[in-house]
Design a protein around this motif. Structure first.
Motif, PDB file in Angstrom:
ATOM      1  N   ARG A 188       0.839  -1.213   0.000  1.00 32.21           N
ATOM      2  CA  ARG A 188       0.000   0.000   0.000  1.00 32.21           C
ATOM      3  C   ARG A 188       0.866   1.251   0.000  1.00 32.21           C
ATOM      4  O   ARG A 188       0.588   2.206  -0.744  1.00 32.21           O
ATOM      5  N   GLU A 189       1.929   1.267   0.782  1.00 34.81           N
ATOM      6  CA  GLU A 189       2.801   2.442   0.841  1.00 34.81           C
ATOM      7  C   GLU A 189       3.611   2.617  -0.430  1.00 34.81           C
ATOM      8  O   GLU A 189       4.063   3.732  -0.724  1.00 34.81           O
ATOM      9  N   ALA A 190       3.829   1.509  -1.212  1.00 37.04           N
ATOM     10  CA  ALA A 190       4.550   1.632  -2.468  1.00 37.04           C
ATOM     11  C   ALA A 190       3.686   2.207  -3.575  1.00 37.04           C
ATOM     12  O   ALA A 190       4.210   2.656  -4.607  1.00 37.04           O
ATOM     13  N   MET A 191       2.331   2.203  -3.379  1.00 31.58           N
ATOM     14  CA  MET A 191       1.412   2.745  -4.393  1.00 31.58           C
ATOM     15  C   MET A 191       0.682   3.933  -3.784  1.00 31.58           C
ATOM     16  O   MET A 191      -0.479   3.843  -3.369  1.00 31.58           O
ATOM     17  N   LEU A 192       1.390   5.065  -3.672  1.00 31.86           N
ATOM     18  CA  LEU A 192       0.822   6.252  -3.045  1.00 31.86           C
ATOM     19  C   LEU A 192      -0.356   6.792  -3.820  1.00 31.86           C
ATOM     20  O   LEU A 192      -1.273   7.387  -3.226  1.00 31.86           O
TER      21      LEU A 192
END
Length: 513
Positions: free
Chosen positions: A425-429
C-alpha cells in the motif's frame, strides 16, 4: 569400439611405422628385382651373345679356310690344309656349341618365369645349330676326301663344294639370327630395366611423400588427442586461482574425456560449494548482525519501555485533568489538548517501535500446525480492506481452489502478510493494483504479492532484508527483516523481484503440511 588414449597414439604411430616399412619393403623388392635383371643380362644374355659372336667369328674363319682349300692348286699343300682342318674344325665347333648350350641351361635357372620360354627357344636354336654342325662336318669330310686325291674330278669337287657352301651359308644365317635375337633381347631388357627403374623411383618418391603425410597426420591426430590435457592443465590453474567456472566440455570416451567430465563435475561441485559457503557466510553474518541488533534492541527496549509506560500513564492522567481544568480562552484549551494528543501519539509510536525491537531480539518460537494459507490470507485481506480501499488499491485475488495447507504458525503468518500488505500500500501512493496468487507445489506452498508501484533498483533490493535498512522516511527497517526471520524459523523463505518502474513482487514460500 572404445579405444584408450595410449592405444590410439600407439595405433597412430603404428600406421606410420607400417607405412614407412611398406616403402622400405617396396624399395628392397624393386632393388632385388633390378639385381636379378642385371644378373640375367650380364651373366646370361651377354655371355650367350659373346658365345654367338665367337661362333660367328669361328664360322667365318672356317668359311675362309674352306675357300682356301678349294682354291689351292697344289695337291700337296691342299692335303696339308685338309689334315689341319680335320684336326680342329669339327671338334672346336661342337665344343663351342656345347658350351653355349650349357650356358643357356644356366641362364634358364636364372631367368624369371616370363623369360623361360625365350631361353628354351634359344636352347632349341642351339640344338639345331649342333645338328647342322654335325651335318657340316660330314659335308666337310666329303670335300676333304675328294680334294685329298691326286687328280680330283672337277665335277665332283664342284658338287661337294656347293653342298659345303650351302651348309656354311645356312649355319652362318642361323648364327647371325641367334646373335640378333640375343642383342634385341638384351636391348629390350635394358630398356625395360631403365623404364622400370624410372617408375620405381617415382613410386618410391610418391610413397615416401605419402608416408610423410601419414606421419604428419598421425602427429596432428596425436596432438589433437592430447590437446584436452593442455586445456585441463589451464583449467586446473584457473581453479587454483579461485575461478570455479572453468568447464572443459570434452566429448569422447577415452581417459582424457572421462577425466575432463569428472573435472567439469568437480568444478561445478566446487562452484556450488563456494556459493553455498558464501550464502552460509552471509547468513552467519546476518545472524551475527541480528544477534547484535537483538542484544542492543533488548537493552534499548528495556531502558525505554518502562519510562514510556510512565509517560503514557501520566499523559492520560493529564488528559483527564484537562477535562475539568479551566483556561483563559477556548484556543488555549484546544492547543493544550492538541499537544497532549501529539504526545500520546508519539508515545504509542515509540511503544510500537520498542515492540518491534523486542520481537527482533526475542522472536517467539513458531507453533507449526497444518494451516490453510488461503483462509489466513483471505482473513488478512478482509481485515485490511477498508485501509486498502482508502488508499485506492485494487486487490485481485488469484487464490488456488485446492486450499493448500502449510506448516505454519497462524499468528506469525498473519503478521507477515499484514506487513507485506502495508508495504504494498505504501509503495502505491497514488493507488494501483495488488495481485495476490497462491500456488501449491510438490513440497511447498507459494504466495506471491505483486504490486504496480514504482519498483526498486538492484542496489536497494540487495539490502532489502537487512535490519534498519529502509527507504521510508519514518521506517525502522525492521519489518521485512522480522518477516524474513519468521519465515526462516518456519523452514520457508521470503524473496523479492523488482525493477524500477515495473512494480514489485514478494514471494512467500512455506513447507507443505
Amino acid at each position: 569400439m572404445k579405444l584408450s588414449l595410449a592405444t590410439r597414439i600407439f595405433l597412430g604411430y603404428a600406421v606410420v611405422l607400417v607405412t614407412f616399412g611398406a616403402v622400405s619393403l617396396f624399395s628392397v623388392a624393386e632393388l632385388h628385382r633390378n639385381q636379378l635383371e642385371i644378373r640375367l643380362v650380364s651373366q646370361g644374355y651377354l655371355q650367350l651373345s659373346q658365345d654367338a659372336a665367337a661362333l660367328e667369328s669361328f664360322h667365318t674363319n672356317q668359311e675362309k679356310d674352306t675357300e682356301r682349300i678349294l682354291e689351292e692348286p697344289s695337291a700337296e699343300t691342299r692335303r696339308g690344309f685338309i689334315r689341319l682342318a680335320r684336326l680342329y674344325v669339327p671338334s672346336l665347333m661342337t665344343e663351342r656349341l656345347r658350351e653355349a648350350q650349357d650356358r643357356a641351361r644356366e641362364v634358364r635357372g636364372l631367368a624369371p618365369a616370363g623369360e623361360v620360354r625365350f631361353v628354351m627357344d634359344l636352347e632349341s636354336r642351339l640344338a639345331e645349330l649342333s645338328l647342322r654342325a654335325q651335318s657340316y662336318g660330314r659335308a666337310a669330310e666329303a670335300v676333304f676326301t675328294v680334294l685329298a686325291r691326286e687328280a680330283p674330278a672337277p665335277d665332283e669337287v664342284a658338287r661337294v663344294g656347293a653342298e659345303l657352301r650351302q651348309q656354311e651359308t645356312a649355319i652362318g644365317r642361323d648364327i647371325r639370327f641367334l646373335r640378333a635375337v640375343l642383342n634385341n633381347r638384351i636391348r629390350e631388357r635394358v630398356d625395360g630395366a631403365e623404364e622400370r627403374e624410372r617408375r620405381t623411383g617415382l613410386a618410391i618418391i610418391t610413397l615416401s611423400v605419402l608416408a610423410i603425410i601419414v606421419g604428419l597426420v598421425a602427429t596432428a591426430w596425436s596432438a589433437r588427442t592430447l590437446r584436452p590435457v593442455r586445456t585441463l592443465i589451464e583449467a586446473v590453474s584457473r581453479i587454483g586461482r579461485g575461478d570455479y567456472s572453468a568447464q572443459l566440455g570434452v566429448a569422447g570416451e577415452d581417459e582424457v574425456a572421462v577425466l575432463a567430465r569428472e573435472f567439469d563435475a568437480m568444478a561445478r561441485s566446487l562452484q556450488a560449494r563456494e556459493a553455498q559457503l558464501k550464502a552460509q557466510a552471509e547468513a552467519l553474518m546476518r545472524a551475527e548482525q541480528l544477534a547484535a541488533v537483538g542484544r542492543i534492541s533488548a537493552q534499548v527496549a528495556h531502558e525505554v519501555r518502562n519510562p514510556l509506560s510512565s509517560i503514557g500513564l501520566n499523559v492520560e492522567l493529564m488528559q483527564d485533568a484537562f477535562a475539568h481544568a479551566t483556561f483563559d480562552s477556548p484556543a488555549e484549551a484546544h492547543e493544550a489538548r492538541e499537544i497532549l494528543g501529539a504526545v500520546t501519539r508519539e508515545v504509542d509510536r515509540l511503544t510500537e517501535v520498542t515492540e518491534q525491537y523486542l520481537r527482533m531480539a526475542r522472536p517467539p518460537r513458531p507453533s507449526l500446525e497444518p494451516t490453510d494459507v488461503t483462509e489466513v490470507l483471505a482473513s488478512v485481506l478482509d481485515f485490511s480492506r477498508e485501509e486498502l480501499e482508502r488508499a485506492g488499491v485494487e486487490v485481485v485475488r488469484e487464490l488456488s481452489p485446492a486450499n493448500p495447507r502449510a506448516l505454519a504458525d497462524e499468528g506469525q503468518l498473519r503478521q507477515v502478510f499484514l506487513n507485506l500488505l502495508r508495504n504494498a500500500r505504501e509503495a502505491m501512493l497514488d493507488g494501483g493494483r495488488l495481485t495476490i496468487t497462491t500456488q501449491a507445489h510438490a513440497r511447498e506452498v507459494e504466495v506471491s504479492l505483486r504490486d504496480t508501484g514504482h519498483g526498486m533498483s538492484e542496489a536497494v533490493r540487495a539490502h532489502l532484508f537487512e535490519p534498519f535498512f529502509s527507504t521510508k522516511e519514518d521506517g525502522t527497517g525492521l519489518g521485512l527483516a522480522v518477516c524474513q526471520q519468521i519465515l526462516k524459523a518456519h523452514g520457508g523463505e521470503l524473496s523479492c523481484q523488482s525493477a524500477p518502474g515495473q512494480g514489485t513482487t514478494f514471494f512467500v514460500r512455506l513447507p507443505r503440511a
